[in-house]
Design a protein around this motif. Structure first.
Motif, PDB file in Angstrom:
ATOM      1  N   GLY A   6       0.830  -1.206   0.000  1.00 59.00           N
ATOM      2  CA  GLY A   6       0.000   0.000   0.000  1.00 59.00           C
ATOM      3  C   GLY A   6       0.860   1.250   0.000  1.00 59.00           C
ATOM      4  N   ILE A   7       0.403   2.257  -0.705  1.00 59.28           N
ATOM      5  CA  ILE A   7       1.129   3.535  -0.811  1.00 59.28           C
ATOM      6  C   ILE A   7       0.148   4.665  -0.530  1.00 59.28           C
ATOM      7  N   ILE A   8       0.501   5.529   0.390  1.00 60.17           N
ATOM      8  CA  ILE A   8      -0.327   6.713   0.634  1.00 60.17           C
ATOM      9  C   ILE A   8       0.554   7.924   0.371  1.00 60.17           C
ATOM     10  N   SER A   9       0.152   8.715  -0.599  1.00 58.63           N
ATOM     11  CA  SER A   9       1.036   9.810  -1.007  1.00 58.63           C
ATOM     12  C   SER A   9       0.357  11.168  -0.856  1.00 58.63           C
ATOM     13  N   ASN A  10       1.189  12.167  -0.874  1.00 58.17           N
ATOM     14  CA  ASN A  10       0.748  13.562  -0.688  1.00 58.17           C
ATOM     15  C   ASN A  10       0.077  13.758   0.677  1.00 58.17           C
ATOM     16  N   VAL A  11       0.744  13.226   1.683  1.00 63.91           N
ATOM     17  CA  VAL A  11       0.213  13.237   3.054  1.00 63.91           C
ATOM     18  C   VAL A  11       0.736  14.455   3.807  1.00 63.91           C
ATOM     19  N   PRO A  12      -0.113  15.222   4.460  1.00 64.65           N
ATOM     20  CA  PRO A  12       0.403  16.317   5.289  1.00 64.65           C
ATOM     21  C   PRO A  12       1.100  15.771   6.536  1.00 64.65           C
ATOM     22  N   ALA A  13       2.041  16.527   7.059  1.00 61.32           N
ATOM     23  CA  ALA A  13       2.669  16.150   8.329  1.00 61.32           C
ATOM     24  C   ALA A  13       1.692  16.392   9.469  1.00 61.32           C
ATOM     25  N   ALA A  26      14.215  23.255  -0.693  1.00 63.39           N
ATOM     26  CA  ALA A  26      13.445  24.369  -1.245  1.00 63.39           C
ATOM     27  C   ALA A  26      12.328  24.799  -0.299  1.00 63.39           C
ATOM     28  N   GLY A  27      12.674  24.914   0.969  1.00 61.24           N
ATOM     29  CA  GLY A  27      11.706  25.453   1.925  1.00 61.24           C
ATOM     30  C   GLY A  27      10.822  24.418   2.579  1.00 61.24           C
ATOM     31  N   LYS A  28      10.909  23.156   2.116  1.00 56.08           N
ATOM     32  CA  LYS A  28      10.105  22.121   2.760  1.00 56.08           C
ATOM     33  C   LYS A  28      11.028  21.157   3.486  1.00 56.08           C
ATOM     34  N   ILE A  69       3.295   9.532  13.936  1.00 60.32           N
ATOM     35  CA  ILE A  69       2.752  10.736  13.286  1.00 60.32           C
ATOM     36  C   ILE A  69       3.423  10.918  11.929  1.00 60.32           C
ATOM     37  N   THR A  70       2.648  11.331  10.956  1.00 59.26           N
ATOM     38  CA  THR A  70       3.201  11.508   9.606  1.00 59.26           C
ATOM     39  C   THR A  70       4.213  12.659   9.568  1.00 59.26           C
ATOM     40  N   ASN A  71       5.240  12.459   8.729  1.00 63.99           N
ATOM     41  CA  ASN A  71       6.221  13.534   8.545  1.00 63.99           C
ATOM     42  C   ASN A  71       6.138  14.143   7.149  1.00 63.99           C
ATOM     43  N   GLY A  72       5.144  13.724   6.375  1.00 66.93           N
ATOM     44  CA  GLY A  72       4.960  14.323   5.053  1.00 66.93           C
ATOM     45  C   GLY A  72       5.534  13.501   3.910  1.00 66.93           C
ATOM     46  N   GLN A 106      24.940  13.788  13.126  1.00 63.03           N
ATOM     47  CA  GLN A 106      24.171  13.585  11.893  1.00 63.03           C
ATOM     48  C   GLN A 106      23.694  14.938  11.358  1.00 63.03           C
ATOM     49  N   ASP A 107      23.612  15.019  10.053  1.00 59.91           N
ATOM     50  CA  ASP A 107      23.070  16.227   9.437  1.00 59.91           C
ATOM     51  C   ASP A 107      21.579  16.309   9.704  1.00 59.91           C
ATOM     52  N   SER A 108      21.119  17.521   9.919  1.00 60.68           N
ATOM     53  CA  SER A 108      19.682  17.721  10.103  1.00 60.68           C
ATOM     54  C   SER A 108      19.357  19.190   9.874  1.00 60.68           C
ATOM     55  N   VAL A 109      18.192  19.604  10.344  1.00 56.28           N
ATOM     56  CA  VAL A 109      17.827  21.017  10.271  1.00 56.28           C
ATOM     57  C   VAL A 109      17.282  21.438  11.629  1.00 56.28           C
ATOM     58  N   ASP A 110      17.248  22.744  11.867  1.00 60.09           N
ATOM     59  CA  ASP A 110      16.637  23.228  13.100  1.00 60.09           C
ATOM     60  C   ASP A 110      15.202  23.683  12.818  1.00 60.09           C
TER      61      ASP A 110
END
Lengths: 360, 360, 360, 360
Positions: free
Chosen positions: C211-218, C269-271, C286-289, D308-312
């Motif tokens: 199963g694949i669930i895509s475009n999931v919000p965090a 790129a900001g995400k 919990i989802t991380n996106g 480990q590399d990460s972000v804040d």
């Protein structure tokens, strides 16, 4: 079973009258709420024993501690645990009821149900448990404050003394100005005297607490079996000594005709409102934006300072002695409990209503 | 949310007044129960419309079918689905309220909550939904019959006409002998005349249904938030038009002193019983073996055959026309509903109580 | 017990393989969702029997009807009831198992649990029940479509034939291009041949659906006991014949070291995203996106076209005959079921997440 | 949401890694159970940190106290509250991650969900929370002991080192004889060395815990969505670091044919049993009386002693430092957790099954 209330904003109650203490776990409190310690304590102070000569003389500071769920003064979304330790338990006072069933207490029924009971001060069936509910209710009030919703209550009847005024004709800010918690001064004095005379008679008396929820948005409540009125009724009927619940026109409303009872709808300056409010702010289980008001009937406290006939565990005739420290009338201290439970229900239903529509 | 009632014996209600029909799924019915079709239909017949000139003239046979859960006439432990199809819906009758909110109905509140509503006959908020509850309640009664528990109800008040007798002084087998469902003949006649005169006035009137649960074992009910009285109150407050619930001494009990209210315990021929029963069979939320009795207050039906001022969806002034087919007083048909819900609660709590002790 | 799944978006399943039909009540669907009948039917068509020579030859159109909850093509917030009537039941086919327990079926366990069972076609334990789940899942997908969330599944293993490619290297739009529902053509052909040869052997074989669930919000998922992965696992383990569930790195991940398994976080790129996705899109429940991906293991179907030793209800030796119409491998038809259940879980958790923060 | 597990025997978990402590409320424990304090402590000791050089060096005695629900050493039917205070929290150790997201931890996801987080030691997402589960599980085991049901677990894989023996070929009484909790001495030594070498590499590694539930009566489990396997899977997938669950033949079973996989039923000396047990003791979600066995996959612990590399929080590049006290491999301490959760599920389902038939 039976120690949890709520769907999203959910409390689990625990504790006994004469064990280590009482407490509550609150699950589902939104994150980021300022948990104002002084405010929570002030609500507990309204319920605590020993407030005046018409309440029980048990001395409990009812100080609380957060055991979990709070970080830098705020809720985090994790379960909030509140502990209120017992301090003035005098378990020895209860040796006399170890094997004797007190009339109209839960001694016999707990024994029948579980085959064992903590008899000290009523154990789990003690009204002391409601301290945890009041602490949780204070947090619910802090949540509701952000939505502008206000949960209040006051004593509207003691014995035959009934305040005939509507809540709209009362100044509810005066409720706590007297020991009875009736916002009408003249009536409060009469009620105080009645309770005090009953106390001197070593007897007890019942009363009614009226609850008011104001500034309520329309659309709260989940039909059919989670009508807001059913949830409020359920919560109120969970309080010790409660024998009845009515909202809006209540039992008096049965005498009316539809043509008088119906709340005519009108547009007042752009807001759809009703001329009268016999519905008590709820129609079809859902709020219509008018004030919610309801009455909660409390029987006279079962513990009286008189000897009563009863039986012991073996079924032999026995005397239940009139001992211990108890309230001659429960309603003054029930006011913060009614407020707390109504706030818990409202916080829960506000969160539930956030699921009624999809938010993209 | 809100369409499920119960913990173990659990019903999920569905359907609308003018859709395909109404129905219910019962999950948790013990296996092996004989599902007596005639009995279930006879219970539905007690609730169905068109019984007499003091009930709505809508014609519905309220025949039901099992869609699932029954094998060779018995429950199998699988969910039992009951369908009751609508036959006499006259949706055209409701075009006039498509955009107009009827006073004291749920039109406005459903619209506010969901942003959409099935306006035909009140849609989901119609009392027609209770047909499914009555069918489920009949099955609950078949379960309780095996335990000897009996759930009955009767009309005890219509408008000002109040039956002052206790249930113990009535012959409840006579309840269905008249159209009002009041077991006292003389009072029933007066009530009938009152309802009929209200009907001729194109108006409606409220009333009270009293519920009696007898032959109850001690030990049912789950403290603290699933007290049996709270569960009963919750169920009753879920019925359309209900404004109040009280059990035992109820609102009258608040006037009493503890010394009169307390139910003295005695050993009657080896069974621990109480002399009086102000507790209404429940102490600390748990049954003590005495009869459970309670009152349910019904407001006057909101639909009256008169025009009323209101507003439309846009907030413009409008007239809600007095049209449709409705009951001038709901309580005669509410009797089987009150019985059904009390049976559902009792069946649930009997099963719950089976978990209180470990059975090796 | 056990026929309801979900917290807010909640389904109650009912029906039997050879009774009137199967169905589902959906409670908590947000109001105003367009209930596209063609789409729902197209999802049912993906699950229905008789699709190809590698599926059961039972003929069921699996047409559905809405019994409640729909008004002018839209959800109203009321419970949506879907009925799917049985048409091609051949109950006579099952007389031979009335008293004989089929190996690795639920015959014995249902009998032990309930003392009674509807033996026709497995009764309540039949995979036919999942038709209702697929219909409900289609509605969940319509809800999720508004949020942009996509639930897909495909066959990734049949017997020893395992597709080693990651879902990212597959074109999932091709899943339904072949009868096996494996998006890799070459592998699909091999799988088809394997299933067909097993069928000719009158035997069955297992497989895996991914199963694949895509475009999931965090931010979806409720710690601790309602972790999104636990809810997904619970749902998948509810499907007939499922023996295992793993997400992200799964059982293979146990061989890795933390330094390779950890998903390095970076700002693309900001995400905020992760470089790898061994976590399977879920951290701490919990989802991380990132994409959620998981595997569901299906055992070989228990009904084989061969005689097997067994016992009858009295415990006598007996032969379970190889009769009836069944799938040689369940995974092609399980793909829409896995999608449906993942959509039901996701719709529920999206609504639940709407309660995490207070909306003023 | 999400902090409660169970239906009848129900736990509510609370607490944080570096707050006052962790704990649990158990509601629904049958009355009259001897709550053996030494036994509960011994179970906690099996989970506590600092047991050997292959576990974290945090020092916690994990002593517990009953705050409620116990009277004269026995359960009373009231909720049992257990508190386990934190003693060796070194919150300062976590200042470095206040604003930095650790890879494959729940830092980012909690922050996204709640907008706030207790970063100290992972706060609510810490595995320290499982101490409360183990205490509750010990009580569940005491309940199950009365029914003769036994919940055991052991380490069956660490990294690539996989114990190929079936549980029936092992002496499970030897599980605790070594620090790894693998009942096969030779394998245990290899596993220990592997974990120790990984530790020296400042790295971590995954593993598998196998659970065994023996002496199970037939008939436990509630179809369809409360299948016993689904409930067990749900519980196991709630444990930190778990990535997969399989029971019976599991993922390997997909390779088999029905004719080999089916468990032939036979009558062994009056008891209906199966020759093989690929079903893992559960058929159609309900127990058949054979042993239940299952595997739980744990990923390598996310905290490694490497940068480990990460972000804040602002999305800037950052380094997650390798600091703190953690386990190089979680499975040795996960054994009592797996046992505890399986006992909680089993106690719950034993009580639920008491409602399947009516007891007059």
């Amino acid at each position: 079973m039976g120690n949890t209330l709520g769907n999203i904003f959910k409390i689990t109650s625990f504790g006994e009258s004469h064990g280590a203490g009482v407490g509550v776990v609150i699950d589902g409190c939104p994150a980021g709420i300022d948990l104002d310690v002084n405010y929570i304590q002030s609500e507990l102070d309204r319920r605590k024993p020993g407030q005046s000569r018409i309440t029980t003389q048990r001395k409990e500071a009812d100080g609380f501690e957060f055991f979990s769920g709070v970080f830098e003064g705020k809720s985090t979304g994790a379960p909030i645990t509140i502990l209120i330790k017992n301090q003035d338990q005098k378990s020895k006072d209860y040796d006399h009821i170890k094997d004797i069933y007190r009339p109209s207490h839960a001694d016999f029924t707990y024994q029948e149900k579980y085959g064992i009971r903590d008899y000290r001060g009523g154990g789990r069936s003690s009204a002391r448990i409601t301290a945890g509910w009041v602490a949780a209710g204070a947090i619910a009030k802090l949540v509701l404050r952000q939505l502008g919703i206000n949960c209040q209550a006051y004593v509207s009847q003691v014995g035959d003394l009934k305040l005939e005024k509507s809540h709209q004709d009362l100044d509810l800010s005066k409720t706590d100005d007297n020991d009875v918690r009736c916002p009408d001064d003249r009536m409060a004095k009469q009620m105080f005297e009645l309770i005090d005379s009953v106390r001197k008679d070593r007897d007890t008396i019942g009363g009614v607490v009226t609850g008011i929820i104001s500034n309520v948005p329309a659309g709260l409540g989940e039909p059919l079996f989670d009508k807001l009125n059913a949830a409020l009724g359920h919560a109120m009927l969970s309080i010790n000594a409660v024998k009845g619940f009515e909202f809006g026109s209540g039992f008096e409303g049965v005498k009316m005709r539809g043509s008088e009872h119906n709340d005519i709808i009108e547009n007042k300056a752009g807001k759809i409102q009703t001329k009268t409010n016999h519905s008590g702010g709820i129609q079809g289980g859902i709020t219509n934006g008018e004030d919610i008001y309801f009455n909660v009937a409390f029987k006279p406290v079962a513990t009286i300072m008189q000897d009563q006939d009863s039986v012991d565990k073996e079924g032999n005739d026995a005397t239940a002695k009139g001992k211990g420290r108890h309230d001659p009338c429960v309603v003054p201290r029930a006011v913060p409990i009614v407020e707390a439970l109504s706030a818990l229900v409202m916080a829960d239903f506000c969160l539930l209503a956030q699921t009624n529509k999809l938010r993209g």
